[in-house]
Enzyme design. Structure first.
Site: not given
Length: 333
Positions: A131, A238
């Site tokens: 990710c 994130h």
């Protein structure tokens, strides 16, 4: 004409459920079969307006079933064992685990960055990158093409959902005073510079993934990359501070315009009005957001920027579905 058959493995997990949502949102219609562990088998999930009963994943799940594609998000050991079984039956597997990513015969794909890697899939397995790597390489590819990259320094601030449901609960319950069950320390009101296991070189596995995967995706095996990955008390999204040394001189305005032209990137860069990417805004979306674009005056041709994306969507499920869509565009049906 019968519908194309697609399997979703790990359908009841956090990323698996997001697979279903993104497939619905993007109208990828097919004859779907949902798989999970024995523990979750029998659950009913509403998908494309119909109730689907989740089946147990077994050795026979792919035998003579004629699945054209399978989306996997069930962990490395499951992918190691079951992806080859599916591939042997002619199913193209798009795998979200880390197990196949660095296999030289398995393309590691971010569709905005290296779609041509899909031209050769010798094992019938395609890997979805980590990710934190996915969101970074979208703007980095544009920089490498335009200016050439000498070195990358990553500092990440990663949401608890990247550790799955247990990580999510550690924050939720930790805010109420409960002790952590997933993380080695409390994540509520804390930052933990430790994601995955530590390796002999001192990096964590997450940091090494970013280094190795960036090189593979950009086709730059000797590229100088380093990373420090930190878990932070954020549920979704994130964030990354990315420092880049470029080979050519640049104008900051030119970099901003380059990012504005880059597919999949949204520029949020107006510090005077407190506009910059934040995970609270990226959550629930599929774009990669960049901002805080500025020169690093400590080195020649140094650049700093801030990069944010939803780690469960673009960082996992959406990227996998985009790979599927790219294969369908190429006539791989």
């Amino acid at each position: 004409m019968s519908k194309m058959k697609i399997a979703v493995v790990g359908a009841t997990g956090m990323v698996g459920r997001m697979f279903l949502r993104v497939l619905e949102e993007r109208s990828v219609e097919a004859d779907y079969t949902l798989f999970a562990s024995k523990r979750s088998a029998g659950e009913t999930l509403l998908f494309f307006g119909k109730n689907h009963t989740v089946c147990e994943l077994t050795e026979e799940s792919f035998k003579d079933q004629n699945f054209r594609f399978a989306l996997f998000s069930a962990g490395g050991s499951i992918s190691e064992h079951f992806a080859p079984l599916a591939a042997k039956e002619g199913t193209t597997v798009i795998d979200n685990s880390s197990f196949w990513r660095m296999n030289p015969d398995v393309p590691l794909v971010v569709p905005e960055v290296n779609p041509d890697a899909l031209c050769s899939v010798p094992l019938n397995i395609i890997a979805n990158p980590n990710c934190s790597t996915i969101q970074a390489v979208v703007p980095l590819k544009a920089l490498d093409d335009a200016y050439g990259i000498e070195r990358i320094v990553y500092s990440t601030y990663q949401a608890v959902s990247g550790a799955g449901q247990k990580g999510y609960l550690d924050l939720e319950e930790g805010l109420c005073g409960a002790l952590p069950k997933k993380f080695p320390h409390p994540i509520a009101n804390n930052c933990i510079p430790h994601i995955d296991v530590f390796l002999p070189n001192g990096n964590t596995k997450e940091e090494q993934k970013m280094i190795d995967e960036t090189r593979k995706i950009l086709c730059r095996p000797e590229l100088r990359v380093t990373a420090t990955c930190v878990r932070v008390p954020v549920y979704h999204g994130h964030s990354e501070s990315i420092n880049v040394e470029l080979k050519k001189p640049f104008d900051v305005n030119g970099i901003r315009q380059l990012f504005e032209r880059t597919t999949g990137v949204v520029v949020r860069d107006d510090p005077e009005h407190n506009i910059y990417p934040m995970p609270i805004e990226a959550a629930g979306t599929d774009s990669v957001y960049v901002g805080r674009i500025r020169r690093d005056e400590s080195v020649e041709n140094g650049l700093n920027f801030w990069c944010v994306a939803d780690n469960i969507r673009k960082g996992a499920a959406t990227n996998a579905v985009q790979i599927l869509e790219e294969l369908l565009r190429r006539g791989d049906q």
